[in-house]
Design a protein around this motif. Structure first.
Motif, PDB file in Angstrom:
ATOM      1  N   ILE A 207       0.866  -1.596   0.401  1.00  0.00           N
ATOM      2  CA  ILE A 207       0.005  -0.138  -0.340  1.00  0.00           C
ATOM      3  C   ILE A 207       0.998   1.748  -0.047  1.00  0.00           C
ATOM      4  O   ILE A 207       1.605   1.578   0.717  1.00  0.00           O
ATOM      5  N   ASP A 208       1.143   1.994  -1.748  1.00  0.00           N
ATOM      6  CA  ASP A 208       1.955   3.580  -0.893  1.00  0.00           C
ATOM      7  C   ASP A 208       0.139   4.049  -0.625  1.00  0.00           C
ATOM      8  O   ASP A 208      -0.598   4.099  -1.333  1.00  0.00           O
ATOM      9  N   LEU A 209       0.436   5.040   0.340  1.00  0.00           N
ATOM     10  CA  LEU A 209      -0.637   5.674   1.308  1.00  0.00           C
ATOM     11  C   LEU A 209      -0.792   6.824   0.372  1.00  0.00           C
ATOM     12  O   LEU A 209      -1.979   7.582   0.579  1.00  0.00           O
ATOM     13  N   ASP A 210      -0.065   7.554  -0.851  1.00  0.00           N
ATOM     14  CA  ASP A 210      -1.083   8.429  -1.904  1.00  0.00           C
ATOM     15  C   ASP A 210      -1.882   7.200  -3.318  1.00  0.00           C
ATOM     16  O   ASP A 210      -2.293   8.410  -3.656  1.00  0.00           O
ATOM     17  N   VAL A 211      -2.262   6.443  -2.237  1.00  0.00           N
ATOM     18  CA  VAL A 211      -3.509   6.186  -3.323  1.00  0.00           C
ATOM     19  C   VAL A 211      -4.487   6.346  -2.656  1.00  0.00           C
ATOM     20  O   VAL A 211      -5.691   6.613  -3.185  1.00  0.00           O
ATOM     21  N   PHE A 212      -4.981   6.540  -1.662  1.00  0.00           N
ATOM     22  CA  PHE A 212      -5.776   8.382  -1.036  1.00  0.00           C
ATOM     23  C   PHE A 212      -6.541   9.131  -1.253  1.00  0.00           C
ATOM     24  O   PHE A 212      -5.167   9.864  -1.690  1.00  0.00           O
ATOM     25  N   ASP A 213      -6.947   9.992  -1.341  1.00  0.00           N
ATOM     26  CA  ASP A 213      -6.987  11.110  -2.077  1.00  0.00           C
ATOM     27  C   ASP A 213      -6.588  12.492  -0.643  1.00  0.00           C
ATOM     28  O   ASP A 213      -6.533  11.583  -0.204  1.00  0.00           O
TER      29      ASP A 213
END
Length: 284
Positions: A207-213
């Motif tokens: 999970i790369d946290l930039d997947v979140f808005d």
């Protein structure tokens, strides 16, 4: 070292822990916003302010034991860092614990996935990310953060979720049947079953946290608009842990902002939620 979430030492000791947490505070190859090397420190601090009862699963998963390993420290070159991570994970796989990793930039996943894929030849890698990360080389290195998934695309069953930014040169490496672009899945749930059907039973999750808005996760090196939100993402992750065997996971690219602690807390909460799903639905 402090314990995760300030749990009692009996739950944090190596002999009693079913979960190993490996910090990798590495940020040598990132190309815009720096600071992912401070991600673990901020994540750990945030975890100390988190409630340890998970309402959704009705569990206190910390009682399974969470032990923090000594950090893998920045090496002189990306090649040396890759080798240090790869060899460390090879060893850890022999310990028969649930392995988790906290970056650091996304290049740390290259060595981790190589070790897992050698141990599990039928491995599926599930990538949650704003970026494809499929370049074979970038800025003179195949161990750059922009190359994090290239080898996995050749050696594993790679499922990509949340992508919304890539270079044209990466198109040749995209498997469109296994890529779920953010613009196609936001506001929908039909894609979740399709994604899971394309997976084998054994899964490694990155999970790369930039997947979140950026509205909920601005603290990354490359925040991209149009990302995923909290509850839909959790719904997918719950289905994943319920229907497949998750062997381990990493979380990367938290670049903390001292003036905004909420993203640090999101990362700590997400980590704990993943463990809650693992031991509620997926403890095999």
């Amino acid at each position: 070292m402090k314990t995760f979430a300030d749990i009692e030492k009996r739950y944090a000791s190596f002999p009693n822990a079913k979960v190993l947490l490996q910090p990798i505070p590495y940020d040598r190859t990132s190309t815009w916003g720096k600071g992912a090397d401070n991600g673990f420190r901020a994540f750990l601090e945030a975890s100390h302010n988190m409630e340890l009862y998970d309402i959704e699963t009705n569990t206190c998963v910390y009682k399974e034991g969470i032990h923090i390993l000594p950090s893998i420290i920045d090496e002189e070159t990306p090649d040396k860092m890759f080798n240090s991570i790869y060899k460390s994970v090879q060893y850890q796989l022999g310990l028969k614990r649930f392995l988790t990793f906290l970056g650091g930039e996304h290049s740390i996943s290259i060595g981790i996935i190589k070790a897992f894929s050698e141990q599990y030849p039928d491995l599926t890698v599930v990538q949650l990310d704003a970026h494809a990360d499929l370049r074979p080389h970038y800025l003179g290195s195949k161990y750059n953060h922009a190359c994090a998934m290239h080898e996995a695309s050749k050696t594993t069953n790679l499922i990509q979720v949340g992508l919304r930014s890539m270079d044209a040169s990466e198109l040749k490496y995209i498997n469109r049947e296994k890529c779920f672009y953010a613009e196609d899945i936001v506001g929908s749930e039909e894609w979740m079953d399709k994604a899971i059907k394309r997976m084998g039973d054994k899964v490694y999750l990155t999970i790369d946290l930039d997947v979140f808005d950026p509205s909920i996760m601005p603290s990354t090196g490359t925040p991209e608009p149009g990302g995923l939100l909290w509850y839909p993402t959790l719904k997918f992750l719950k289905k994943l842990f319920s229907e497949r065997t998750v062997l381990g996971f990493d979380m990367v690219e938290l670049a903390p902002n001292i003036n905004d602690k909420a993203p640090d807390f999101l990362a700590a909460k997400l980590y704990y939620k993943l463990l809650s799903y693992k031991f509620k639905y997926n403890d095999k």
